[in-house]
Design an enzyme around this catalytic site. Structure first.
Site, PDB file in Angstrom:
ATOM      1  CD  GLU A   1      -3.826  -8.055  16.171  1.00  0.00           C
ATOM      2  OE1 GLU A   1      -4.930  -8.144  15.609  1.00  0.00           O
ATOM      3  OE2 GLU A   1      -3.696  -8.040  17.405  1.00  0.00           O
TER       4      GLU A   1
ATOM      5  CD  GLU B   1      -3.521  -4.443  19.782  1.00  0.00           C
ATOM      6  OE1 GLU B   1      -4.302  -5.319  20.212  1.00  0.00           O
ATOM      7  OE2 GLU B   1      -3.634  -3.912  18.658  1.00  0.00           O
TER       8      GLU B   1
END
Length: 739
Positions: free
Chosen positions: A193, A262
């Site tokens: 991320e 995710e």
């Protein structure tokens, strides 16, 4: 589209007809055959075959080895193809160059259990992981290596990151676990991320991200590398999506497949907050929409959340439970109807797999918020996804001369373009209700106690005329740091009955003692870690002793430059003296790192603190700074076990030396927004569906069955910070019943 490969082997696939047939019928056989994993803009190729992959996150250190086979089998039974896990750097390298891969951190054992179950594996090496894990998985010691700033283009951080990445890669290669070696690891991830914060790092951001990708590719693992939320990932690394919804996500190249690393089927908890829940209908809707719009790999984060044992929780203020409202709960039991509803969804998607992968897609719009994607292939196969994105109204679709009714916010899957195999809003699985069945602690012996001294035990570690940063002092060797000082009230100086002591702190929590007595406690929370503590204080003429027990409740785990976020008091003042305000911030402060009980290893059956325990005919209760110990029998049966701590304050617990973790039955506000039912319709967000207003965020604490001794004699140790009644601690057997 051109097929891309990270392997140096030729990407032309030549399979004999019998072998190809066997791989189609028995895909798990491919795990034992050396194979390339490649990709194009539509999908992964595994052993030359296009695949749709449904993956499930299970983090090995958030459960115990005895649970791993059952968790993996439950995921497989739920219809998943792969298990995904992070690799937890600070669990594996507790000090520079010293590695640990035992017990809960036995990564190879976990990986082989996944392999032996016939499932693929996605290995997210990171090694920064976030994950609500302490310090985001990065070792605290690395912050103190000169010249280090985490996750930017500086050599000390890159050196240690590359060394650990290579260590993990070499370990997997040695065990021949990559698919290119005949293993089952089909994807690996570097970083995590970073694209969301890359610009914050200025000139060091993009070069670091590109270096990380290049470093990973140089490991020559023979399977593709991914970078989640990395919008500028280079051509030979796949950028992926993390979100509640990823149907509209597009990779940064038409030559990369659409991967969702995710999908959050729930959310994490923080002490003092209510508990979040995501409805199964909405999760199914998000997954169906992803595959409707060309998705190829989808991973549930988490499928089993597990437990933040010991001091592994991050945040700060992340609970010891990492249940995540996942399809498999913290204790390893399937959560219905979520698990069953998603299993039915997976079955419907798999019925469409060949047509989705080899067919052409046509979009048909029936009206506002009403559409269908139709896939047709050359063999005559046809699959349809009919979507009603309206949050309020049922809709009727006329498709191929047949009417289909769609509930609000739902997708119907038609594997043959005729019959509805599954609708995301229609839950057929029975609901399970969890019961925690009380079981009193069975013991032939009574409680023993050890009282911590208020303030400095032994000699001070150092003395300074300033308030030091908590984390820089303890370096996370403990949650606890004592700050102690003394001051005089001069003769004739009047002391107001309204005297106030004010502490300003960067976090996370503190207990304030004046002249040996607990006066007050202050805490931050999951939203704001800083706090101010203002309390009336009783002073006396002459010398007064002040002791602050400062505490961390998990270190920060994400955000730019998070390693520079400090903790501990920054100002201590007393108001109400008639002639002055007493500012103690620059007084002489004596410091002690940790507790005496920690130093004596009172929590360990093999510690040297046995002689320090005392027994009393009348057990002292509601006493701060008290260690309690009792020998208990193993609970009967094989149900999972929780430790009910609702009558305790705040502290730590161990069983037979194993770290159960931080306990804190801190209650949420009764004025928080909670719902008795959850409307699945419309986009989900963490505060949408909450329960537990006015209740402890976490009352029960998971104690794995494998931690109990077969002989039945188990040592339970509790350290209580503020005061509680240990005689009311009980075990609870966790059971589920379907209704």
């Amino acid at each position: 589209m051109a097929t891309r490969s990270t392997s140096s082997k030729n990407s032309t696939y030549i399979l004999s007809l019998p072998l190809f047939f066997l791989l189609l019928v028995f895909p798990s056989l491919s795990l034992s055959i050396s194979s390339n994993v490649t990709y194009d803009g539509r999908s992964l190729f595994i052993s030359g075959r296009r695949r749709i992959i449904i993956s499930a996150s299970i983090h090995y250190p958030r459960s115990v080895p005895a649970m791993w086979p059952g968790l993996v089998e439950a995921a497989k039974e739920g219809g998943v193809d792969a298990i995904e896990t992070y690799v937890f750097w600070n669990g594996h390298e507790p000090s520079p160059g010293n590695y640990y891969f035992e017990d809960r951190f036995d990564l190879v054992k976990f990986a082989k259990i996944v392999r032996d179950a016939g499932l693929y594996m996605i290995l997210r090496i990171g090694p920064f992981v976030a994950a609500e894990w302490n310090y985001g998985g990065v070792p605290v010691w690395l912050h103190y290596v000169p010249g280090t700033t985490f996750r930017t283009n500086v050599e000390p951080f890159k050196k240690h990151m590359e060394r650990f990445t290579k260590y993990i890669v070499d370990m997997m290669k040695h065990e021949r676990l990559f698919a290119s070696q005949g293993g089952h690891i089909i994807l690996a991830q570097i970083e995590n991320e970073y694209g969301d914060i890359e610009k914050v790092y200025g000139d060091g951001g993009k070069p670091y991200a590109m270096w990380a990708a290049s470093m990973a590719l140089s490991q020559d693992i023979g399977v593709p590398w991914i970078m989640c939320q990395q919008y500028d990932a280079p051509d030979n690394v796949i950028n992926t999506c993390n979100s509640f919804y990823c149907d509209q996500f597009k990779p940064n190249s038409p030559n990369k497949p659409k991967i969702w690393t995710e999908n959050w089927p729930g959310w994490f908890q923080t002490f003092g907050a209510t508990n979040p829940h995501r409805p199964p209908e909405d999760i199914a809707f998000s997954v169906a929409r992803f595959f409707q719009k060309g998705g190829t790999v989808q991973n549930y984060y988490m499928y089993h959340g597990g437990t933040n044992f010991g001091r592994t929780a991050g945040g700060p203020f992340i609970t010891t439970s990492y249940d995540y409202d996942a399809p498999i709960d913290e204790y390893g039991l399937v959560r219905q109807p979520k698990w069953g509803h998603l299993k039915e969804l997976h079955n419907a998607i798999k019925q469409c797999e060949n047509t989705l992968l080899f067919g052409n897609s046509t979009l048909i719009t029936f009206g506002p918020l009403l559409e269908a994607n139709i896939y047709t292939d050359h063999s005559g196969g046809c699959a349809a996804f009919l979507s009603n994105m309206d949050e309020e109204k049922d809709k009727l679709i006329l498709f191929q001369n047949k009417s289909y009714s769609l509930p609000p916010w739902s997708v119907s899957i038609l594997p043959d373009c005729k019959n509805v195999a599954f609708n995301t809003a229609k839950v057929k699985t029975q609901t399970s209700v969890v019961e925690m069945i009380d079981e009193k602690l069975q013991s032939s012996e009574g409680w023993s106690i050890f009282k911590e001294k208020v303030g400095i035990w032994g000699n001070p570690d150092f003395v300074k005329s300033e308030l030091v940063d908590h984390i820089n002092t303890t370096k996370d060797s403990t949650d606890y740091l004592w700050y102690t000082t003394s001051f005089d009230i001069k003769g004739g100086e009047k002391i107001s009955k309204q005297s106030l002591l004010m502490v300003e702190s960067k976090g996370h929590a503190a207990h304030l003692f004046v002249n040996g007595k607990l006066q007050a406690s202050g805490y931050g929370n999951g939203t704001e870690i800083k706090f101010n503590l203002t309390t009336p204080v009783t002073l006396k003429p002459g010398r007064n002793d002040l002791a602050l027990l400062s505490m961390t409740v998990g270190l920060p785990n994400a955000g730019p430059f998070y390693e520079w976020v400090g903790a501990g008091p920054t100002s201590v003042k007393i108001y109400g003296l008639t002639s002055r305000t007493l500012d103690l911030s620059s007084h002489s402060w004596a410091y002690k790192i940790g507790l005496e009980g920690e130093h004596l290893s009172l929590f360990s059956p093999y510690g040297n603190g046995d002689l320090n325990w005392k027994t009393y005919s009348q057990l002292p209760i509601n006493q701060p700074l008290t260690w309690y110990k009792i020998i208990v029998d193993t609970p009967k049966g094989d149900d999972p076990i929780g430790l009910d701590m609702q009558h305790m304050g705040k502290g730590l617990a161990w069983l037979n030396g194993y770290p159960v973790g931080r306990y804190w039955p801190r209650k949420s506000s009764p004025n928080d927004k909670c719902t008795t039912t959850c409307n699945y319709r419309g986009k989900f967000f963490p505060d949408k569906c909450r329960t537990g207003c006015g209740q402890p965020t976490q009352r029960w604490y998971h104690v794995p069955r494998s931690w109990f001794h077969p002989t039945g004699k188990n040592t339970l140790v509790i350290f209580e910070e503020t005061g509680g009644d240990p005689t009311k601690i009980i075990f609870a057997r966790r059971q589920t019943k379907n209704f």
